[in-house]
Every structure is written in structure tokens, then in C-alpha cells.
Design an enzyme around this catalytic site. Sequence first.
Site, PDB file in Angstrom:
ATOM      1  N   GLY A  12       0.776  -1.235   0.000  1.00  0.00           N
ATOM      2  CA  GLY A  12       0.000   0.000   0.000  1.00  0.00           C
ATOM      3  C   GLY A  12       0.803   1.279   0.000  1.00  0.00           C
ATOM      4  O   GLY A  12       0.354   2.283   0.546  1.00  0.00           O
ATOM      5  N   THR A  13       1.982   1.273  -0.642  1.00  0.00           N
ATOM      6  CA  THR A  13       2.772   2.510  -0.665  1.00  0.00           C
ATOM      7  C   THR A  13       2.077   3.601  -1.487  1.00  0.00           C
ATOM      8  O   THR A  13       2.117   4.779  -1.120  1.00  0.00           O
ATOM      9  CB  THR A  13       4.187   2.265  -1.212  1.00  0.00           C
ATOM     10  OG1 THR A  13       4.098   1.639  -2.499  1.00  0.00           O
ATOM     11  CG2 THR A  13       4.988   1.384  -0.267  1.00  0.00           C
ATOM     12  N   ASN A  14       1.428   3.235  -2.589  1.00  0.00           N
ATOM     13  CA  ASN A  14       0.685   4.235  -3.359  1.00  0.00           C
ATOM     14  C   ASN A  14      -0.554   4.704  -2.602  1.00  0.00           C
ATOM     15  O   ASN A  14      -0.922   5.878  -2.674  1.00  0.00           O
ATOM     16  CB  ASN A  14       0.301   3.689  -4.738  1.00  0.00           C
ATOM     17  CG  ASN A  14       1.438   3.839  -5.744  1.00  0.00           C
ATOM     18  OD1 ASN A  14       1.972   4.930  -5.926  1.00  0.00           O
ATOM     19  ND2 ASN A  14       1.812   2.755  -6.392  1.00  0.00           N
ATOM     20  N   LEU A  91      -3.784  -6.428  -8.057  1.00  0.00           N
ATOM     21  CA  LEU A  91      -3.294  -7.432  -8.998  1.00  0.00           C
ATOM     22  C   LEU A  91      -4.393  -8.253  -9.662  1.00  0.00           C
ATOM     23  O   LEU A  91      -4.098  -9.133 -10.464  1.00  0.00           O
ATOM     24  CB  LEU A  91      -2.291  -8.356  -8.302  1.00  0.00           C
ATOM     25  CG  LEU A  91      -1.025  -7.657  -7.797  1.00  0.00           C
ATOM     26  CD1 LEU A  91      -0.072  -8.665  -7.171  1.00  0.00           C
ATOM     27  CD2 LEU A  91      -0.328  -6.880  -8.909  1.00  0.00           C
ATOM     28  N   ASN A 108      -5.460   3.824 -12.966  1.00  0.00           N
ATOM     29  CA  ASN A 108      -4.407   2.866 -12.614  1.00  0.00           C
ATOM     30  C   ASN A 108      -3.053   3.549 -12.743  1.00  0.00           C
ATOM     31  O   ASN A 108      -2.854   4.394 -13.625  1.00  0.00           O
ATOM     32  CB  ASN A 108      -4.460   1.655 -13.554  1.00  0.00           C
ATOM     33  CG  ASN A 108      -3.402   0.618 -13.203  1.00  0.00           C
ATOM     34  OD1 ASN A 108      -3.257   0.222 -12.054  1.00  0.00           O
ATOM     35  ND2 ASN A 108      -2.642   0.177 -14.198  1.00  0.00           N
ATOM     36  N   HIS A 110       0.897   2.640 -13.507  1.00  0.00           N
ATOM     37  CA  HIS A 110       1.723   1.568 -14.053  1.00  0.00           C
ATOM     38  C   HIS A 110       3.186   1.999 -14.000  1.00  0.00           C
ATOM     39  O   HIS A 110       3.521   3.118 -14.384  1.00  0.00           O
ATOM     40  CB  HIS A 110       1.313   1.265 -15.504  1.00  0.00           C
ATOM     41  CG  HIS A 110       2.101   0.145 -16.108  1.00  0.00           C
ATOM     42  ND1 HIS A 110       1.897  -1.175 -15.756  1.00  0.00           N
ATOM     43  CD2 HIS A 110       3.109   0.151 -17.009  1.00  0.00           C
ATOM     44  CE1 HIS A 110       2.749  -1.934 -16.433  1.00  0.00           C
ATOM     45  NE2 HIS A 110       3.495  -1.156 -17.191  1.00  0.00           N
ATOM     46  N   ASP A 151      -3.803  -2.169 -19.411  1.00  0.00           N
ATOM     47  CA  ASP A 151      -2.909  -1.013 -19.571  1.00  0.00           C
ATOM     48  C   ASP A 151      -3.177  -0.245 -20.862  1.00  0.00           C
ATOM     49  O   ASP A 151      -2.305   0.468 -21.367  1.00  0.00           O
ATOM     50  CB  ASP A 151      -1.428  -1.439 -19.512  1.00  0.00           C
ATOM     51  CG  ASP A 151      -1.034  -1.997 -18.159  1.00  0.00           C
ATOM     52  OD1 ASP A 151      -1.612  -1.577 -17.145  1.00  0.00           O
ATOM     53  OD2 ASP A 151      -0.147  -2.875 -18.110  1.00  0.00           O
ATOM     54  N   GLU A 181       5.588   7.553  -9.292  1.00  0.00           N
ATOM     55  CA  GLU A 181       4.274   7.038  -8.898  1.00  0.00           C
ATOM     56  C   GLU A 181       3.641   7.841  -7.765  1.00  0.00           C
ATOM     57  O   GLU A 181       2.459   8.215  -7.833  1.00  0.00           O
ATOM     58  CB  GLU A 181       4.378   5.570  -8.472  1.00  0.00           C
ATOM     59  CG  GLU A 181       4.720   4.619  -9.600  1.00  0.00           C
ATOM     60  CD  GLU A 181       4.802   3.174  -9.121  1.00  0.00           C
ATOM     61  OE1 GLU A 181       3.865   2.717  -8.435  1.00  0.00           O
ATOM     62  OE2 GLU A 181       5.804   2.504  -9.431  1.00  0.00           O
TER      63      GLU A 181
END
Length: 198
Positions: A12-14, A91, A108, A110, A151, A181
Site C-alpha cells: 500500500g505505498t501508493n 493485482l 491505474n 503503471h 494497460d 508514482e
Amino acid sequence: MVKIAVLVSGGGTNLQALLDSEARGENPNGRITLVVASKPGVYALERAAKAGVESCVVSRKSYESPEAFDAALLEVLKSHDIGLVVLAGFLSVLGPSVVAAYPRRILNVHPALIPAFCGPGMYGLRPHQAALARGCKVTGATVHFVNEECDGGPILLQKAVDILPGDTPETLQKRVMVEAEWKLLPKAVAMVCSGEIV
């Protein structure tokens, strides 16, 4: 106020970057009201709890088909009146019913400069391994709308990150997170919530 659901599968860093951005007042038109994890026990759920954000687990393994998983996920999103869905290291691929329910309302991030190193199977360390294997001098991150092509949705923001001599997939992954990111995703979310991007 746009209610935001962040979908996660790991640390969960983002998600943390989004929570921190919100705490700094950088998204006055949106609020993270739900975190959905693809499996129990991931650290992202702890991040949600610390921030006082409701969370739940919707695991694909719990459903007999992708369609049943999508229906369960949609039910959770709709019952929480979610207006924007953000995939932050999620994922599981979203099916057509979920994409159709949120046209241009699913984002999203990427870890590459799409169209390079993207598509099915390109997640985690793989885009960074591929960039290094090709001898690229620059990589980066992309935030895009989600459509039915993996994507393949319209690109909102991209940021380039230099590849340095001696980089490993792990060092490159970390630099792309920190330099691209964690900056791009909160910015894109705020832009969509404000109506700047329609």
C-alpha cells in the site's frame, strides 16, 4: 465531494501517497472512503486502519468465476456510493462489468512509460527487469484510465525517471515509486475529482 475507493493487493505505498496527499489538502474535491484489498493480511489494510478509512477484502479466490468476483466487487463499490476507483497495486484484472459501471472513473498507475513494458503479466518488478534488459536509459510511470484492454486506457500523466548505472530491478522500482508514482497518482486523482479531466 467524490468518494474514492482505493484497490490494493500488497503493502500500500501508493495508498499511503494518496492518504498523505489528502491530509495535506491537495485533493479538496475528493476523499478516500474505502480501501478494498484482494487478500487478507496485507499491510495496506493496516495503513487504512491507521488513517481511519473503512476497508474490506474481496478475494477472487472466494468466487467461482471472474464474473462472480466482479459482481461482488461492484456491490461493495455501489453500496459505498463510490465515484472514483483507484487501482494502487491491485493485482486482479477488472472485468467488463466493472469497467462499464465506471467509465473514465477508474485510474491505474503503471510502473513504466506506456506503451513500453505494459500489458498482461507486466507488474511488480517485471517492467523494471524488462527496461534494464533492453538497456533503456529512461523509464518512469504512467497514470491512465482503465478500459477493457490491460494497460490500454487513455493516458492522463507520465513522468520519466533516469536509469542509473548499477541499477537493479529493486533499486529502479524504488526510484520510480518515489520520483514518479507517488507524485503522479495523487495529482491525477485530484485532477479527476476537480473535474479538470472529464
